[in-house]
Design an enzyme around this catalytic site. Sequence first.
Site, PDB file in Angstrom:
ATOM      1  N   ASP A 252       5.640  50.084  19.597  1.00 60.14           N
ATOM      2  CA  ASP A 252       6.109  49.997  20.981  1.00 60.14           C
ATOM      3  C   ASP A 252       5.193  50.712  21.975  1.00 60.14           C
ATOM      4  O   ASP A 252       5.385  50.587  23.180  1.00 60.14           O
ATOM      5  CB  ASP A 252       7.514  50.600  21.108  1.00 60.14           C
ATOM      6  CG  ASP A 252       8.574  49.778  20.389  1.00 60.14           C
ATOM      7  OD1 ASP A 252       8.264  48.648  19.987  1.00 60.14           O
ATOM      8  OD2 ASP A 252       9.700  50.281  20.231  1.00 60.14           O
ATOM      9  N   GLY A 296      10.369  46.486  21.666  1.00 60.22           N
ATOM     10  CA  GLY A 296      10.332  47.413  22.793  1.00 60.22           C
ATOM     11  C   GLY A 296      11.703  48.022  22.975  1.00 60.22           C
ATOM     12  O   GLY A 296      12.462  47.601  23.842  1.00 60.22           O
TER      13      GLY A 296
END
Length: 529
Positions: A252, A296
């Site tokens: 991420d 994410g």
Amino acid sequence: MEAVGVAPAPVAAPEKKKLLDLKDPPAAARASPAGKWAMKKKLVGGDAGYVLEDVPHLTDYLPELPTYPNPLQDNPAYSVVKQYFVNTDDTVPKKIVVHKTSARGTHFRRAGPRQRVYFQPDEVNAAIVTCGGLCPGLNTVIRELVCGLYDMYGVTSIVGIEGGYKGFYSKNTIPLTPKSVNDIHKRGGTVLGTSRGGHDTAKIVDCLQDRCINQVYIIGGDGTQKGASVIYEEVRRRGLKCSVVGIPKTIDNDIAVIDKSFGFDTAVEEAQRAINAAHVEAESAENGIGVVKLMGRNSGFIAMYATLASRDVDCCLIPESPFYLEGKGGLLEFIERRLKDNGHMVIVVAEGAGQDLIAKSMNFVDTQDASGNKLLLDVGLWLSQKIKDHFKKKPNFPITLKYIDPTYMIRAVRSNASDNVYCTLLAHSALHGAMAGYTGFTVAPVNGRHAYIPFYRITEKQNKVVITDRMWARVLCSTNQPCFLSHEDVENMKHHDDDEHHLHNTQLLEGESSPVKNSSKCNGSAAAV
């Protein structure tokens, strides 16, 4: 090699620099077994507001350790190098864009080989462990740690810990040699296996002590690095000669301070395939909509960069930028308008986006995984259903929606060429630091230069997309989507960011402040680029 006694401090600071006074840690921290080390920071002050946030060294608590000549000076591969070793005073600035009146600010110790080392090759017993979720490049880091220790320093005793932190006390070790790891960089995943949780500090350090492991390389995200920090504290409390080194890993890209984490470039590149597929599906149908969910959890970097790289995306939704569905200026209104204009559209949504909206609509109670991460609801499925429900009310406006979720496919692929090079540099910087006696640090590039960063610096907060920054404005310009925020929301976010920045600076550099920027319009097409 002949042992030579040295002074306690590994690096002599220039005369003008001085150790900064630090506040005592809280009573609760001092009361814990490792608490007296947990809050200690090595800060060195200098002229013009210079501050070095240094990393611990074995001689901080084992002052009589001998040193040895670095074997690299006799390595044929390095014979053409003009300067073998990093200068002892080399540091890397955290901030490189400054004003003429700015203080020099925070610096980190530059990574690289030192002229003297604190381990002889035949005394090193190194261990490597991977923790947390998968990420492209894990096998490359493992390979380069093993080959680097063998080829550059002559270390032959290296083992892998299976299955994450719990492998220290529940599984046997795996011997690692250059031959056994030769081709692993061509495969996804990790040859050592991984898991979440399982961190038992006492058992892990008992294992290090029982197996005479004196260098441990811990590869993982911010949660893993917090665990590594606690391991270092316990190792120090026991007075063990053992370097604890972290290598930050998160697909991420949400680790603070560092430029980026390995695997991120590969993830953005692989995401293009899903976006391209969604675009083809949407373009080929009447009022076609392609929805792509990307990884994410708390940070939308993959979605943001994949959107910018693609240029086929009409709307990008990330955790940092709230949105709403219904009403004037809402997402559903925007979708309807874009379909009328273009006949199709592609939506990219990060997995952590819109979680508050989903929880409200489903009366969902928060739960956590073994690492303490909040379990997320599937925003892609939820959003797809909301869009379908909206257009069901409009019988004269039929749509065709395709939902693509490539998240686990992306993190399981092998790393690309760029990430392979990056992983090599990370591994080499890590082992140079361990051999030089540094410990309790993680290694990563800061403004393009690899540096040794104290654990606390990368675990105190997560890196997130700043939606008042120009990069997010570039996304809004590319997609021409609304920002879904009022003018007041944007102003509040700007002031919040400036306040945090000013607070950190005043803790380290008294008197330095951060200028508060003026507001700008919250509109993708009007934002500055």
